[in-house]
Write a protein that holds these residues in place. Structure first.
Motif, PDB file in Angstrom:
ATOM      1  N   ARG A 158     -16.589   3.733  21.688  1.00 16.09           N
ATOM      2  CA  ARG A 158     -15.387   3.664  20.557  1.00 16.09           C
ATOM      3  C   ARG A 158     -15.409   4.674  19.513  1.00 16.09           C
ATOM      4  N   ILE A 179     -11.950   2.268  17.533  1.00 15.22           N
ATOM      5  CA  ILE A 179     -10.920   2.675  18.247  1.00 15.22           C
ATOM      6  C   ILE A 179     -11.445   2.779  19.588  1.00 15.22           C
ATOM      7  N   TYR A 234     -10.892   3.965  23.329  1.00 16.35           N
ATOM      8  CA  TYR A 234     -10.266   5.124  24.044  1.00 16.35           C
ATOM      9  C   TYR A 234      -9.287   4.632  24.990  1.00 16.35           C
ATOM     10  N   SER A 277      -6.579   3.232  24.275  1.00 18.04           N
ATOM     11  CA  SER A 277      -5.690   1.898  24.028  1.00 18.04           C
ATOM     12  C   SER A 277      -4.568   2.168  23.250  1.00 18.04           C
ATOM     13  N   ILE A 279      -6.259  11.662  18.977  1.00 17.24           N
ATOM     14  CA  ILE A 279      -5.592  10.578  18.487  1.00 17.24           C
ATOM     15  C   ILE A 279      -4.132  10.840  18.290  1.00 17.24           C
ATOM     16  N   ALA A 296      -1.402   7.279  27.558  1.00 15.73           N
ATOM     17  CA  ALA A 296      -2.479   6.801  26.781  1.00 15.73           C
ATOM     18  C   ALA A 296      -3.641   6.462  28.024  1.00 15.73           C
ATOM     19  N   ASN A 334      -6.768   8.942  28.413  1.00 16.36           N
ATOM     20  CA  ASN A 334      -7.681   8.334  27.820  1.00 16.36           C
ATOM     21  C   ASN A 334      -7.753   8.441  26.214  1.00 16.36           C
ATOM     22  N   THR A 335      -6.380   8.777  25.671  1.00 18.63           N
ATOM     23  CA  THR A 335      -6.121   9.104  24.400  1.00 18.63           C
ATOM     24  C   THR A 335      -5.885   7.955  23.635  1.00 18.63           C
ATOM     25  N   PRO A 336      -6.500   7.269  22.535  1.00 15.12           N
ATOM     26  CA  PRO A 336      -5.770   6.171  21.832  1.00 15.12           C
ATOM     27  C   PRO A 336      -4.493   6.745  21.266  1.00 15.12           C
TER      28      PRO A 336
END
Ligand code: TYD
Ligand code: MG
Length: 457
Positions: free
Chosen positions: A73, A89, A91, A93, A169, A204, A208-210
């Motif tokens: 995270r 956070i 990844y 999400s 992010i 996302a 794999n980007t929050p």
């Protein structure tokens, strides 16, 4: 040319209908249907990748071969935010942050962007200009080389910039201002909100980007736009608090990656939001030593013990039916406790107006503060103040019995830490508890009547 289809969409719950109806069959709201155009269904979602690059089709893999990313995270500098997210956070999400206007959603997100200096953050604002955001950043007094501000509302353009910048992010402020060219209806309408969220969700998950979405709230207090939004995202955080008071509470409403009972507390200062790491101190500090109707309950929200102040005002009812009003505590449970006090304790409360308030604007749902509520009510009824060094942690049953609560040791330690000298708990909590371990005096009780004999003498 493909025929443009129009449908009527309930702006409250997102249900579609072929014709206009006055009352929604699904959520029973009136006058919520608005005509919206939908694009031809065969058209794909606006893809965040290059136009001609095909997104990889997913293949099934064995469960055992799936990499376990749950421990990875992004731990931010904001401990309260980490806490409500379940430890940082995740990844990929999609996190929705809801709250009333002016509560501090944009400030929270900008602070996140500015404090994560090593991560590239793209902050997309559809509400404020780049200059306005610059002014806010100056007010917060932080700056970061890796914080990119984009004032844009079209998802297509946003994705072009995302490909360019490749952020770690992404923050969208707010989802209601976005629009996708795929759909004709106005920004903020249910279909737009849903489609834009779907596009961001795809981004996302695939990259794999929050992604943080700021969402507006309706007058009734629910997240504007549809419930569907809440279903699509992984985590829903609600930013609450009275705009006129400095304290803000960030509450987890839904979390696929953690507990939903977590709470983060902030104070809005002239230089941005400050984390409040010891909330009990602010929640119970503003108290005169001998005010009647006040009792302190040792509660636990999420993983964190919280001492909270219960205040009650009990006065003779001037009209036939006495009033019962409760802020921050379940009104039904209050009525139940009043009935228990009347029936089992012989306190004449049925002819009294009762107002109960949990100080600090906090909402408490756990029954462990029952005893504090009862103590506060009886203290209010008899105008007999309770010592400000006494705390309570027990549930009250219908028979007037004092019941055990979970994690009693955490509650006792917190009360001790804050300088309380005695704590009233249930006798049934004494099993496995070593009173010698604590300096605070532990007072076990099994019946409500004994508690009041002790308190009122
Ligand atoms: P904002 O983040 O714009 O709220 P939202 O995005 O939820 O609408 O917060 C706005 C309020 O916060 C505004 O009333 C001004 C106040 N504020 C401060 O008190 N101190 C600050 O440092 C900042 C940036 C804002
Ligand atoms: Mg804002």
């Amino acid at each position: 040319m493909a025929k443009i289809k129009t449908v009527y969409v309930c702006q409250n719950c997102g249900v579609q209908s072929a014709k206009w109806v006055g009352k929604c069959n699904s959520c029973n709201e009136w006058n919520t249907y608005v005509e919206e155009q939908v694009g031809p269904p065969e058209k794909e979602l606006t893809n965040w990748r290059e136009k001609d690059s095909k997104s990889p089709t997913s293949k099934p893999i064995r469960l055992n071969e799936i990499e376990n990313n749950s421990e990875k995270r992004i731990v931010t500098y904001d401990k309260e935010l980490n806490r409500v997210l379940g430890g940082g956070i995740v990844y990929g999400s999609l996190v929705l942050i809801g709250g009333e206007p002016g509560i501090g959603k944009s400030t929270l997100m900008l602070q996140l962007a500015l404090s994560s200096k090593r991560l590239k953050v793209l902050y997309v604002s559809g509400e404020e200009s780049q200059q306005q955001i610059k002014m806010r950043a100056q007010r917060i007094g932080q700056s970061s080389d890796n914080c990119f501000i984009l004032a844009e509302t079209s998802t297509q353009h946003i994705f072009t910039q995302i490909r360019e910048i490749q952020p770690d992010i992404l923050v969208i402020d707010s989802i209601q201002t976005l629009h996708t060219p795929r759909i004709e209806s106005a920004a903020g309408s249910v279909s737009q909100v849903r489609e834009c969220t779907a596009e961001l969700l795809k981004f996302a998950k695939e990259s794999n980007t929050p992604v943080f979405l700021v969402g507006h709230i309706t007058k009734e207090g629910s997240l504007a736009g549809p419930k569907v939004l809440e279903h699509m995202v992984d985590t829903v955080l609600q930013f609450e608090g009275d705009r006129h008071l400095a304290y803000r509470i960030l509450r987890t409403v839904k979390n696929r990656f953690g507990s939903t009972s977590e709470l983060g507390i902030y104070e809005m200062q002239s230089t941005g939001l400050r984390e409040v790491s010891n909330p009990s101190e602010i929640l119970i500090s503003q108290r005169e030593a001998d005010s009647p109707g006040v009792a302190i309950g040792a509660s636990i929200e999420g993983n964190r013990p919280l001492l909270i102040e219960i205040q009650s005002l009990v006065s003779t009812a001037s009209y036939g039916t006495p009033q019962r009003s409760s802020t921050g505590f379940d009104a039904k449970r209050l009525n139940m406790l009043l009935a228990v006090l009347e029936k089992r304790g012989g306190f004449r409360l049925s002819s009294q107006d009762v107002f109960l308030n949990v100080a600090g604007g906090i909402k408490i749902e756990e029954p462990a503060i029952d005893l504090a509520v009862c103590a506060s009510l009886v203290s209010g009824l008899h105008d007999a103040p309770i010592s400000d060094k006494t705390a309570f942690a027990a549930e009250v049953g219908l028979g007037g019995e004092v019941r055990a609560v979970n994690r009693i040791d955490n509650r006792i330690s917190e009360a001790e830490k804050l300088g309380f000298t005695e704590i009233f708990i249930s006798k049934y909590n004494m099993k496995g508890l070593d009173p010698k371990k604590y300096e605070i005096k532990i007072r076990p009780f099994s019946r409500l009547t004994d508690v009041f004999e002790e308190l009122l003498g």
